[in-house]
Write a protein that holds these residues in place. Structure first.
Motif, mmCIF file in Angstrom:
data_model
loop_
_atom_site.group_PDB
_atom_site.id
_atom_site.type_symbol
_atom_site.label_atom_id
_atom_site.label_comp_id
_atom_site.label_asym_id
_atom_site.label_seq_id
_atom_site.Cartn_x
_atom_site.Cartn_y
_atom_site.Cartn_z
ATOM 1 N N UNK A 241 0.839 -1.192 0.000
ATOM 2 C CA UNK A 241 0.000 0.000 0.000
ATOM 3 C C UNK A 241 0.876 1.244 0.000
ATOM 4 N N UNK A 242 0.274 2.357 -0.426
ATOM 5 C CA UNK A 242 1.031 3.608 -0.423
ATOM 6 C C UNK A 242 1.439 3.982 0.996
ATOM 7 N N UNK A 243 0.529 3.797 1.959
ATOM 8 C CA UNK A 243 0.838 4.130 3.346
ATOM 9 C C UNK A 243 2.023 3.311 3.849
ATOM 10 N N UNK A 244 2.062 2.029 3.484
ATOM 11 C CA UNK A 244 3.152 1.164 3.921
ATOM 12 C C UNK A 244 4.481 1.644 3.363
ATOM 13 N N UNK A 245 4.484 2.035 2.100
ATOM 14 C CA UNK A 245 5.721 2.489 1.483
ATOM 15 C C UNK A 245 6.117 3.881 1.974
ATOM 16 N N UNK A 246 5.118 4.747 2.185
ATOM 17 C CA UNK A 246 5.401 6.140 2.509
ATOM 18 C C UNK A 246 5.827 6.321 3.965
ATOM 19 N N UNK A 247 5.160 5.601 4.857
ATOM 20 C CA UNK A 247 5.424 5.798 6.280
ATOM 21 C C UNK A 247 6.209 4.659 6.916
ATOM 22 N N UNK A 248 6.319 3.533 6.230
ATOM 23 C CA UNK A 248 7.021 2.393 6.783
ATOM 24 C C UNK A 248 8.519 2.478 6.549
ATOM 25 N N UNK A 249 9.247 1.441 6.959
ATOM 26 C CA UNK A 249 10.698 1.409 6.732
ATOM 27 C C UNK A 249 11.017 1.539 5.241
ATOM 28 N N UNK A 250 11.996 2.380 4.900
ATOM 29 C CA UNK A 250 12.317 2.642 3.503
ATOM 30 C C UNK A 250 13.428 1.708 3.044
ATOM 31 N N UNK A 251 13.032 0.658 2.331
ATOM 32 C CA UNK A 251 14.015 -0.253 1.757
ATOM 33 C C UNK A 251 14.156 -0.030 0.260
ATOM 34 N N UNK A 252 13.252 0.782 -0.295
ATOM 35 C CA UNK A 252 13.266 1.000 -1.738
ATOM 36 C C UNK A 252 14.230 2.129 -2.090
ATOM 37 N N UNK A 253 14.365 2.382 -3.377
ATOM 38 C CA UNK A 253 15.236 3.435 -3.870
ATOM 39 C C UNK A 253 14.513 4.771 -3.749
ATOM 40 N N UNK A 254 15.137 5.803 -3.192
ATOM 41 C CA UNK A 254 14.467 7.109 -3.134
ATOM 42 C C UNK A 254 14.081 7.572 -4.529
ATOM 43 N N UNK A 255 12.988 8.305 -4.665
ATOM 44 C CA UNK A 255 12.596 8.766 -5.994
ATOM 45 C C UNK A 255 13.631 9.700 -6.606
ATOM 46 N N UNK A 256 13.669 9.703 -7.927
ATOM 47 C CA UNK A 256 14.615 10.567 -8.633
ATOM 48 C C UNK A 256 14.343 12.030 -8.322
ATOM 49 N N UNK A 257 13.089 12.352 -8.002
ATOM 50 C CA UNK A 257 12.737 13.739 -7.683
ATOM 51 C C UNK A 257 13.477 14.260 -6.460
ATOM 52 N N UNK A 258 14.073 13.367 -5.661
ATOM 53 C CA UNK A 258 14.808 13.773 -4.464
ATOM 54 C C UNK A 258 16.297 13.982 -4.741
ATOM 55 N N UNK A 259 16.732 13.829 -5.973
ATOM 56 C CA UNK A 259 18.131 14.103 -6.303
ATOM 57 C C UNK A 259 18.473 15.542 -5.933
ATOM 58 N N UNK A 260 19.586 15.717 -5.249
ATOM 59 C CA UNK A 260 19.979 17.067 -4.848
ATOM 60 C C UNK A 260 21.482 17.136 -4.662
ATOM 61 N N UNK A 261 22.068 18.200 -5.116
ATOM 62 C CA UNK A 261 23.470 18.505 -4.870
ATOM 63 C C UNK A 261 23.608 20.004 -4.735
#
Length: 258
Positions: free
Chosen positions: A74-94
């Motif tokens: 579920x979206x809630x599980x992915x959004x608020x649960x432990x993050x084992x996935x790859x962060x979205x590309x939209x979060x790229x920052x330097x």
């Protein structure tokens, strides 16, 4: 490797290297992009980056739809649960400047990726679009927010709501890119801009990017105070003193990032 990085003369050239898939972003590519951005951020021999796509057809056509089906969780599980996935590309920052050298199709997440960069130049064969509404989705990689900031409300809403594709000439007219050149001139032009940035004082360049980015979200009085604080931090830096000495001695400054 789906993403390659080459460093020369303080410039890191990052290339999306999936031309057979129009440089679309699959999970492996997303992970490698995060690594490339991290490398640019931490390497002292990098002062500016260029992002481009391999081949002549595409800069990036967004997510690889064959490899990015909806997850079972579920979206809630992915959004608020432990993050084992790859962060979205939209979060790229330097904190260092990034230049997008757009050599072909920049669609969906590909355009969102280009909008993460500070400067965008394009070949005259480039094509731009946010076609997500045409396939029942939205530009959720920052597209709905960054496009309005990049080109203004009316042109942004036209792109978002119609999903239409724009040629490079139209992208230039609305301010989505700052320069359009012949395909053969794209990378030389990008490297020329990058070289001019790399020759400047690194700490000042980072400060200017930070102030310009953060200042857009602040009231003017707050942004001006941030500017004064950054000026104070840089006032006695070795590079600022070197810049004045070089001017007085009529020579090119040698900046060290100190």
């Amino acid at each position: 490797m789906s993403v390659t990085i080459e460093v020369r003369d303080f410039i890191a050239t990052v290339t999306l290297n999936r031309p057979q898939a129009m440089n679309a972003i699959d999970p492996e590519t997303a992970m490698e992009l995060h690594q490339a951005w991290n490398d640019i951020s931490v390497r002292r021999d990098v002062r500016v980056g260029i992002l481009t796509g391999a081949g002549e057809r595409a800069f990036c056509t967004g997510a690889d739809l064959k490899k990015t089906m909806p997850p079972q969780e579920s979206f809630a599980e992915l959004h608020f649960g432990p993050r084992a996935d790859i962060p979205p590309v939209s979060m790229l920052a330097t904190q260092k400047p990034m230049i997008a050298a757009i050599n072909g199709f920049a669609l969906g997440g590909g355009l969102e990726l280009a909008m993460l960069c500070d400067i965008r130049i394009a070949s005259d064969t480039a094509v731009f679009g946010l076609p997500e509404v045409c396939i029942g989705s939205i530009p959720a990689g920052g597209g709905t927010q960054r496009i309005v900031r990049a080109v203004g409300q009316s042109d942004a809403m036209r792109m978002l709501l119609t999903g239409e594709r724009l040629p490079a000439s139209e992208a230039l007219r609305i301010g989505l890119v700052s320069q359009v050149v012949a395909p053969a001139d794209l990378m030389p032009t990008a490297h020329s801009i990058a070289s001019r940035i790399a020759a400047n004082a690194p700490l000042a360049v980072v400060a200017v990017k930070q102030l310009a980015r953060l200042g857009m979200e602040q009231p003017l009085a707050v942004a001006l105070e941030m500017e004064q604080q950054s000026f104070g931090l840089l006032r006695n830096s070795q590079d600022r003193i070197e810049g004045r000495l070089a001017f007085a001695e009529k020579r090119a400054p040698v900046f060290q990032g100190r």
